[in-house]
Design a protein around this motif. Structure first.
Motif, short mmCIF file in Angstrom:
data_model
loop_
_atom_site.label_atom_id
_atom_site.label_comp_id
_atom_site.label_asym_id
_atom_site.label_seq_id
_atom_site.Cartn_x
_atom_site.Cartn_y
_atom_site.Cartn_z
N PHE A 89 32.11 -22.10 6.19
CA PHE A 89 32.59 -20.91 6.90
C PHE A 89 33.64 -21.30 7.94
O PHE A 89 34.75 -20.75 7.95
CB PHE A 89 31.40 -20.21 7.57
N ASP A 90 33.31 -22.24 8.78
CA ASP A 90 34.22 -22.62 9.87
C ASP A 90 35.51 -23.25 9.33
O ASP A 90 36.60 -23.01 9.87
CB ASP A 90 33.54 -23.59 10.83
N ALA A 91 35.39 -24.06 8.27
CA ALA A 91 36.58 -24.70 7.72
C ALA A 91 37.54 -23.67 7.12
O ALA A 91 38.76 -23.80 7.26
CB ALA A 91 36.19 -25.73 6.66
N LEU A 92 36.99 -22.65 6.46
CA LEU A 92 37.84 -21.61 5.87
C LEU A 92 38.61 -20.86 6.95
O LEU A 92 39.82 -20.66 6.85
CB LEU A 92 36.99 -20.65 5.05
N VAL A 93 37.90 -20.44 7.99
CA VAL A 93 38.56 -19.72 9.07
C VAL A 93 39.54 -20.64 9.79
O VAL A 93 40.67 -20.23 10.13
CB VAL A 93 37.52 -19.15 10.06
N GLY A 94 39.14 -21.89 10.00
CA GLY A 94 40.01 -22.84 10.69
C GLY A 94 41.28 -23.13 9.93
O GLY A 94 42.36 -23.32 10.55
N THR A 95 41.21 -23.18 8.62
CA THR A 95 42.40 -23.42 7.82
C THR A 95 43.44 -22.34 8.06
O THR A 95 44.65 -22.62 8.17
CB THR A 95 42.04 -23.49 6.32
N MET A 101 34.92 -15.18 0.73
CA MET A 101 35.67 -15.53 1.93
C MET A 101 35.15 -14.78 3.14
O MET A 101 34.75 -13.62 3.04
CB MET A 101 37.16 -15.22 1.72
N PRO A 102 35.16 -15.42 4.32
CA PRO A 102 34.74 -14.74 5.55
C PRO A 102 35.83 -13.78 6.02
O PRO A 102 36.58 -14.06 6.96
CB PRO A 102 34.52 -15.90 6.52
N VAL A 103 35.93 -12.66 5.36
CA VAL A 103 37.06 -11.74 5.52
C VAL A 103 37.19 -11.26 6.95
O VAL A 103 38.29 -11.24 7.53
CB VAL A 103 36.94 -10.55 4.55
N GLN A 104 36.10 -10.83 7.56
CA GLN A 104 36.18 -10.27 8.90
C GLN A 104 36.70 -11.29 9.91
O GLN A 104 37.60 -10.99 10.72
CB GLN A 104 34.82 -9.74 9.35
#
Length: 395
Positions: A151-157, A184-187
């Motif tokens: 989760f964090d890596a996706l948002v961080g990218t 994907m963590p869309v929000q």
């Protein structure tokens, strides 16, 4: 235990539920339900009746009743699926048509701006974004997400990309990745994009019907959807959404003039749609609601997914590509035989030796086998799958 979770585990109920569908008794076990959904028997019968109705009534019915009344009632029901007013949606042939329409008519780009795509986007969406960039004199930025995902890596990218590329104005975002089922963590991504003034066009093709979501809460203002996957509607049905205050940022499609620029229906080509299929949608939606909607369907699909993933996650020679973080998966999950160079050959063996049909997909880290249970998949089918995977892992 929540009601939807209880129902998801109730094999007796789902054994009965399967009886609502016609299935090829001589065919393989279909675990490639991500392509398009199966219509129930009652929906097929309704579809046939509507074909006959339109054929009998012909243009008189279409012009006097469908165009003036029935079509708009259906559009209102479509909008209710995403908890939105009818004025924010317009029908399309499928999610790709809807997304390409949004992309090609997005009018906020200027020369020197940047657009963003990633490795998990659908190929037709990526090509449309590249086309838009060429037409507007913009630059394309392409991301590859880390694997395994978190989760964090996706948002961080995305945050890193927004900082690194300050001229970004528009990005494509896929809610449910068609390659591995990664959700994907869309929000969180949308909140970050808003900080940097980046618009999002959301591909919701695999989300609608198996994830219960609210676009306003997600922070999404442009999106395209399918009605033929997890809703179980006839093929070639979809729609697009534009938030009311953003309508002017999407041009009428090629100067479409059948509706005024203030009407979202001007954002798609005016043509003769598949009217019998559209007339079938009210029954599709009725059956969807009666089952418990996306929350009930999603709970069942995730339960089936968890059954096979938990059985093979630690089997030597098998790599599950999708994380077990409940925020990041749905019913679709991919795997690969870690010591086999040819995943297509292994998928062929699944079919030929075990009678199980799947599909191979290409990711940034190589080929994988996508496994997608459907609503008529039973627990015993998943047991058959896990036995087959375990058997093939020993090769």
């Amino acid at each position: 235990m929540p009601e939807n979770t209880l129902r998801a585990h109730d094999e007796t109920f789902w054994e009965t539920f399967v009886g609502r569908y016609d299935v090829d008794a001589d065919g393989p076990l279909n675990l490639e339900n991500g392509y398009f959904g199966r219509m129930s028997r009652t929906v097929v019968e309704e579809y046939q009746r509507n074909i006959e109705l339109v054929n009998r009534g012909n243009s008189f019915y279409v012009r006097q009743q469908f165009d003036q009344e029935h079509g708009e009632a259906i559009r209102r029901e479509v909008a209710q699926l995403i908890h939105a007013p009818a004025s924010t949606v317009t029908l399309a042939n499928n999610a790709v048509d809807a997304l390409q329409t949004l992309i090609r008519n997005y009018n906020k780009l200027k020369p020197g701006d940047q657009v963003l795509i990633s490795d998990v986007e659908y190929e037709s969406v990526k090509s449309a974004m590249r086309w838009l960039a060429r037409q507007r004199g913009a630059e394309v930025v392409e991301l590859v997400h880390p694997h395994p995902a978190s989760f964090d890596a996706l948002v961080g990218t995305y945050r890193e990309a927004f900082i690194r590329y300050p001229r970004l104005k528009l990005m494509a975002l896929t809610y449910v990745n068609h390659l591995t089922g990664l959700v994907m963590p869309v929000q969180a991504i949308a909140e970050t994009a808003r900080e940097f003034g980046v618009d999002i066009i959301l591909d919701g093709a695999h989300a609608l019907g198996q994830i219960d979501f609210n676009l306003k809460k997600l922070g999404i203002e442009f999106a395209g959807f399918n009605l033929q996957k997890w809703l179980g509607g006839p093929l070639a049905l979809g729609f697009l959404y534009i938030a009311p205050h953003r309508l002017a940022d999407i041009d009428p499609d090629m100067d479409e003039s059948h509706y005024p620029p203030t009407d979202i229906r001007s954002r798609t080509p005016h043509s003769t749609p598949n009217i019998p299929a559209l007339l079938t949608l009210p029954l599709v939606f009725e059956e969807h609601r009666a089952l418990g909607g996306a929350s009930a369907k999603g709970a069942r699909l995730c339960h089936l997914r968890d059954l096979w993933v938990s059985a093979v996650r630690d089997v030597p020679g098998i790599e599950v590509m999708t994380p077990d973080d409940r925020r990041l998966y749905c019913g679709i999950t991919s795997m690969r035989f870690a010591h086999q160079p040819d995943q297509q050959a292994m998928a062929d063996r699944l079919l030929e030796e075990h009678g199980i049909f799947t599909v191979v997909r290409k990711t940034s880290v190589g080929l994988c086998i996508r496994i997608t249970p459907g609503l008529i998949t039973l627990g015993r089918d998943i047991e058959r799958l896990t036995r087959a995977l375990t058997d093939l892992s020993r090769i």
